[in-house]
Design an enzyme around this catalytic site. Structure first.
Site, mmCIF file in Angstrom:
data_model
loop_
_atom_site.group_PDB
_atom_site.id
_atom_site.type_symbol
_atom_site.label_atom_id
_atom_site.label_comp_id
_atom_site.label_asym_id
_atom_site.label_seq_id
_atom_site.Cartn_x
_atom_site.Cartn_y
_atom_site.Cartn_z
ATOM 1 N N GLY A 249 74.268 61.981 20.843
ATOM 2 C CA GLY A 249 75.062 62.571 19.757
ATOM 3 C C GLY A 249 76.098 63.554 20.286
ATOM 4 N N ASP A 250 75.699 64.361 21.256
ATOM 5 C CA ASP A 250 76.624 65.346 21.852
ATOM 6 C C ASP A 250 77.766 64.605 22.552
ATOM 7 O OD1 ASP A 250 74.484 66.902 21.119
ATOM 8 O OD2 ASP A 250 73.703 67.089 23.150
HETATM 9 N N1 LIG Z 1 69.921 52.892 21.565
HETATM 10 C C1 LIG Z 1 71.257 52.955 21.537
HETATM 11 N N2 LIG Z 1 71.995 51.883 21.862
HETATM 12 C C2 LIG Z 1 73.344 51.921 21.827
HETATM 13 N N3 LIG Z 1 74.039 53.016 21.436
HETATM 14 C C3 LIG Z 1 73.364 54.124 21.081
HETATM 15 C C4 LIG Z 1 71.941 54.164 21.138
HETATM 16 N N4 LIG Z 1 71.538 55.409 20.743
HETATM 17 C C5 LIG Z 1 72.660 56.092 20.475
HETATM 18 N N5 LIG Z 1 73.766 55.325 20.659
HETATM 19 C C6 LIG Z 1 75.172 55.701 20.389
HETATM 20 O O1 LIG Z 1 75.268 57.124 20.394
HETATM 21 C C7 LIG Z 1 75.607 57.607 19.079
HETATM 22 C C8 LIG Z 1 74.877 58.907 18.792
HETATM 23 O O2 LIG Z 1 73.486 58.692 18.867
HETATM 24 P P1 LIG Z 1 72.454 59.250 17.786
HETATM 25 O O3 LIG Z 1 71.090 59.015 18.375
HETATM 26 O O4 LIG Z 1 72.722 58.624 16.471
HETATM 27 O O5 LIG Z 1 72.848 60.790 17.720
HETATM 28 P P2 LIG Z 1 71.887 62.104 17.708
HETATM 29 O O6 LIG Z 1 71.435 62.232 19.150
HETATM 30 O O7 LIG Z 1 72.798 63.205 17.306
HETATM 31 O O8 LIG Z 1 70.783 61.811 16.743
HETATM 32 C C9 LIG Z 1 75.223 56.457 18.130
HETATM 33 O O9 LIG Z 1 75.983 56.509 16.933
HETATM 34 C C10 LIG Z 1 75.571 55.237 18.981
HETATM 35 O O10 LIG Z 1 76.971 54.990 18.938
HETATM 36 O O1 LIG Z 2 69.378 72.973 19.747
HETATM 37 P P1 LIG Z 2 68.380 71.909 19.398
HETATM 38 O O2 LIG Z 2 68.619 71.287 18.058
HETATM 39 O O3 LIG Z 2 66.965 72.372 19.590
HETATM 40 O O4 LIG Z 2 68.594 70.727 20.432
HETATM 41 C C1 LIG Z 2 68.584 70.960 21.810
HETATM 42 C C2 LIG Z 2 68.468 69.672 22.523
HETATM 43 O O5 LIG Z 2 69.538 68.863 22.151
HETATM 44 C C3 LIG Z 2 70.104 68.226 23.284
HETATM 45 O O6 LIG Z 2 71.333 68.856 23.515
HETATM 46 C C4 LIG Z 2 70.265 66.739 23.012
HETATM 47 O O7 LIG Z 2 70.929 66.542 21.779
HETATM 48 P P2 LIG Z 2 71.093 65.145 21.050
HETATM 49 O O8 LIG Z 2 70.044 64.199 21.602
HETATM 50 O O9 LIG Z 2 70.931 65.418 19.586
HETATM 51 O O10 LIG Z 2 72.479 64.690 21.356
HETATM 52 C C5 LIG Z 2 69.163 68.498 24.441
HETATM 53 O O11 LIG Z 2 69.857 68.615 25.656
HETATM 54 C C6 LIG Z 2 68.493 69.784 24.018
HETATM 55 O O12 LIG Z 2 67.209 69.900 24.520
#
Ligand SMILES: Nc1ncnc2c1ncn2[C@@H]1O[C@H](COP(=O)(O)OP(=O)(O)O)[C@@H](O)[C@H]1O
Ligand SMILES: O=P(O)(O)OC[C@H]1O[C@](O)(COP(=O)(O)O)[C@@H](O)[C@@H]1O
Length: 305
Positions: A249-250
């Protein structure tokens, strides 16, 4: 300049196990410590894309020193506020094709430490973008992000926010450049369950009506949506071996904001955001530029509204 705010950085302690059995002694097959936190991850991907940013946040104690040591190899520009209490350790357990995350609460931040940090925020002005991402340490009350958003918008800067719940809703009237809830966070905001893409787009549009300029909705392995006042776009998530979805997500935010700052083209920014997100999911750590470029070719954006 792009500033990233990580109010609650972490050492991400990633443990690989064959299997996790609760209530028993488990042995780790492999482990790695990474400098974590959402804004930090955004800064790391921006650097990979050739863009400068300055990472702000609170760092403290012996774990804070280790955090800075782990981060040093990435050669980011930083201006952290030093605090007395320890930077947290977040545990990420990968076992039996599942990822379990246990994120710490974060350090106590004193009033003086908070004031030191806010002085840095007051220097940000026109032409700058501030990306605020992740949780807030317990001592910083919910209006922490709102106060930052007020200061930077008054000074002519834009802001992006990736957080959940009321803290996100409170900042919408100040018109964030983009927000990025995932579909679960979005459903939780409206205390509902979605029955398809149309529902998700409608929910994102309600956040735009409340003030967000545009919204990315990430859906992990199902790709992502990009919603503006008038239009909505969907993109695929390419298929490959998922190695680590922490930071996907980041990475998406970094790809979007970095491209937007360079090209001012929202749809191109969406495609690059999706490429960065998937590229990280297919990498052990955050993605590198080669991986991002390769994945970018496999992202297709379709206008759905
Ligand atoms: N398993 C995966 N396969 C392919 N793309 C992924 C996968 N997981 C995440 N992504 C890509 O990364 C983006 C952000 O991931 P996501 O898991 O939805 O965000 P967050 O970490 O904020 O919950 C997704 O919208 C997608 O485009
Ligand atoms: O600040 P929060 O919500 O506890 O999340 C921190 C965690 O999020 C992360 O930045 C990962 O974020 P995402 O998987 O949502 O992109 C990790 O590196 C870290 O441990």
């Amino acid at each position: 300049m792009i500033y990233t705010v990580t109010a609650n950085p972490s050492i991400d302690y990633v443990l690989q196990l064959t299997q996790l059995t609760l209530g028993e002694v488990n042995r780790v097959a492999e482990d790695v410590k990474l400098p974590g936190g959402k804004g930090i991850n955004v800064s790391r991907i921006l650097k990979e894309l050739g863009l400068q940013s300055k990472a702000l946040g609170f760092i403290g104690g012996a774990t804070g020193q280790m955090f800075e040591h782990l981060l040093s190899k990435h050669q980011l520009q930083t201006d952290f506020t030093t605090v007395m209490a320890d930077t947290r350790i977040n545990v990420k357990i990968k076992a039996s094709d599942e990822e379990t995350e246990i994120n710490g609460q974060g350090p106590t931040i004193s009033a003086t430490e908070k004031a030191d940090f806010l002085q840095k925020i007051a220097q940000i002005g026109a032409g700058d973008v501030v990306v605020m991402a992740g949780s807030i340490p317990p001592q910083l009350v919910a209006d922490f992000y709102l106060n930052i958003a007020k200061t930077v918008t008054q000074n002519g800067a834009e802001f992006v926010i990736d957080t959940t719940g009321q803290a996100l809703l409170d900042t919408l009237p100040l018109h964030p450049l983009v927000i990025k809830p995932n579909h679960h966070e979005l459903a939780e905001l409206f205390q509902t369950e979605f029955n398809g893409i149309t529902d998700i787009v409608s929910a994102a549009r309600q956040l735009i009506e409340q003030g967000a300029q545009q919204a990315l909705v990430s859906m992990a392995g199902d790709g992502a949506l990009f919603v503006t006042k008038e239009h909505a776009y969907q993109c695929n998530a390419p298929k490959d071996i998922v190695r680590n979805s922490v930071g996907a997500g980041d990475s998406m935010i970094a790809g979007f904001v970095g491209t937007y700052m360079k090209q001012n083209d929202a749809v191109a920014s969406f495609r690059m955001g999706a490429a960065c997100g998937s590229a990280t999911a297919f990498s052990e750590d955050l993605a590198n530029l080669d991986k991002i470029k390769a994945v970018y070719e496999q992202i297709n954006v379709t206008q759905i509204q």
